[in-house]
Design a protein around this motif. Structure first.
Motif, PDB file in Angstrom:
ATOM      1  N   PHE A 116       0.813  -1.212   0.000  1.00 42.52           N
ATOM      2  CA  PHE A 116       0.000   0.000   0.000  1.00 42.52           C
ATOM      3  C   PHE A 116       0.852   1.270   0.000  1.00 42.52           C
ATOM      4  N   VAL A 117       1.914   1.279   0.785  1.00 41.26           N
ATOM      5  CA  VAL A 117       2.705   2.504   0.959  1.00 41.26           C
ATOM      6  C   VAL A 117       3.301   3.019  -0.352  1.00 41.26           C
ATOM      7  N   LEU A 175       2.084   2.922  -3.285  1.00 41.88           N
ATOM      8  CA  LEU A 175       1.014   3.574  -4.034  1.00 41.88           C
ATOM      9  C   LEU A 175       0.767   4.985  -3.499  1.00 41.88           C
ATOM     10  N   VAL A 176       0.651   5.088  -2.188  1.00 40.13           N
ATOM     11  CA  VAL A 176       0.345   6.384  -1.575  1.00 40.13           C
ATOM     12  C   VAL A 176       1.498   7.369  -1.780  1.00 40.13           C
ATOM     13  N   THR A 177       2.721   6.934  -1.515  1.00 39.03           N
ATOM     14  CA  THR A 177       3.857   7.840  -1.674  1.00 39.03           C
ATOM     15  C   THR A 177       4.084   8.195  -3.144  1.00 39.03           C
ATOM     16  N   GLY A 178       3.782   7.252  -4.040  1.00 39.09           N
ATOM     17  CA  GLY A 178       3.887   7.560  -5.465  1.00 39.09           C
ATOM     18  C   GLY A 178       2.904   8.629  -5.884  1.00 39.09           C
ATOM     19  N   LEU A 179       1.669   8.543  -5.388  1.00 44.37           N
ATOM     20  CA  LEU A 179       0.667   9.567  -5.684  1.00 44.37           C
ATOM     21  C   LEU A 179       1.057  10.901  -5.056  1.00 44.37           C
ATOM     22  N   MET A 180       1.605  10.845  -3.848  1.00 45.27           N
ATOM     23  CA  MET A 180       2.052  12.084  -3.197  1.00 45.27           C
ATOM     24  C   MET A 180       3.163  12.748  -4.001  1.00 45.27           C
ATOM     25  N   GLY A 236       9.426   1.220  -2.126  1.00 46.74           N
ATOM     26  CA  GLY A 236       9.569   0.229  -3.184  1.00 46.74           C
ATOM     27  C   GLY A 236      10.702  -0.742  -2.891  1.00 46.74           C
ATOM     28  N   ASP A 237      11.797  -0.227  -2.302  1.00 42.14           N
ATOM     29  CA  ASP A 237      12.912  -1.090  -1.906  1.00 42.14           C
ATOM     30  C   ASP A 237      12.439  -2.130  -0.886  1.00 42.14           C
ATOM     31  N   ILE A 238      11.658  -1.683   0.084  1.00 43.08           N
ATOM     32  CA  ILE A 238      11.153  -2.602   1.108  1.00 43.08           C
ATOM     33  C   ILE A 238      10.239  -3.647   0.480  1.00 43.08           C
ATOM     34  N   LEU A 239       9.422  -3.226  -0.475  1.00 40.65           N
ATOM     35  CA  LEU A 239       8.549  -4.170  -1.176  1.00 40.65           C
ATOM     36  C   LEU A 239       9.371  -5.226  -1.906  1.00 40.65           C
ATOM     37  N   PHE A 240      10.407  -4.804  -2.613  1.00 43.39           N
ATOM     38  CA  PHE A 240      11.287  -5.743  -3.322  1.00 43.39           C
ATOM     39  C   PHE A 240      11.928  -6.734  -2.350  1.00 43.39           C
TER      40      PHE A 240
END
Length: 220
Positions: free
Chosen positions: A156-157, A159-164, A184-188
């Motif tokens: 989720f994060v 997406l939100v930070t990308g929109l911000m 994104g790094d954490i997601l990877f």
């Protein structure tokens, strides 16, 4: 740490470590699965093609069975909105494509920023709806564990930070972009070790089930 330092860290060391964990984790999981010992089935096959049965189940299990559609179809649609929106945001955004090009040499046409923002917004709203469903359903709430909620969070994060970052809200652009890249790094880094790995493993699990059922002549 100011915005410039965070951005440099997220683009540099954090990205390199996350990418290494992503590649290592995926290879490790796949090798572990493929190396599992399987009992020898001495029965005579009742189906001509295991591959056909595997593909049939991969496709058929992507939609709820008729007996369950009335109860869960709308949640399946929400889930598809989340996955499709996420895929569009990741693979359609030109800066993301340029990252892939720098790593693999691959490139494809990007989509307008407005389309990416819309897809990311739909994906974020769908994720919120799915979280609400998980927390209010007695069955899902009992079955859920740390992995479910943390995987939701790390999906989720970004997406939100990308929109911000796209709309330039929430602080300096460098700071917000740094947070977006770091998320994104954490997601990877988490993907191979959490339930998000289903984006790769679903084909293996469904295909194996389809091959086993097909061999026994079971209805698919």
């Amino acid at each position: 740490m100011n915005g410039a330092s965070l951005l440099a860290f997220a683009r540099g060391p954090a990205f390199e470590v996350a990418l290494a964990l992503l590649v290592f984790g995926i290879v490790w999981r796949l090798v572990g699965i493929l190396a599992l010992r399987r009992p020898v089935d001495h029965s005579e096959p009742r189906s001509g093609s295991g591959w056909a049965s595997s593909l049939r189940v991969i496709v058929s299990r992507s939609w709820p069975r008729r007996e369950f559609r009335e109860r869960i179809l709308h949640w399946d649609i929400v889930s598809y909105l989340f996955h499709i929106g996420y895929a569009v945001a990741i693979f359609g955004y030109i800066p993301h494509i340029l990252v892939v090009r720098s790593l693999l040499g691959l490139r494809w046409p990007g989509l307008p920023g407005g389309v990416i923002a819309f897809a990311a917004g739909i994906s974020a709203v769908s994720l919120l709806a799915l979280l609400g469903h998980r927390m209010t359903s007695p069955v899902l709430r009992r079955l859920s564990n740390f992995d479910d909620y943390f995987s939701w969070f790390v999906a989720f994060v970004p997406l939100v930070t990308g929109l911000m970052a796209y709309y330039n809200i929430g602080g300096s652009y460098q700071l917000v972009l740094g947070l977006h890249i770091l998320s994104g790094d954490i997601l990877f880094a988490w993907l191979p070790f959490g339930k998000i790995m289903h984006v790769i493993l679903f084909a293996f699990s469904r295909g194996t089930t389809g091959a086993a059922y097909g061999r026994r002549g079971a209805s698919l």
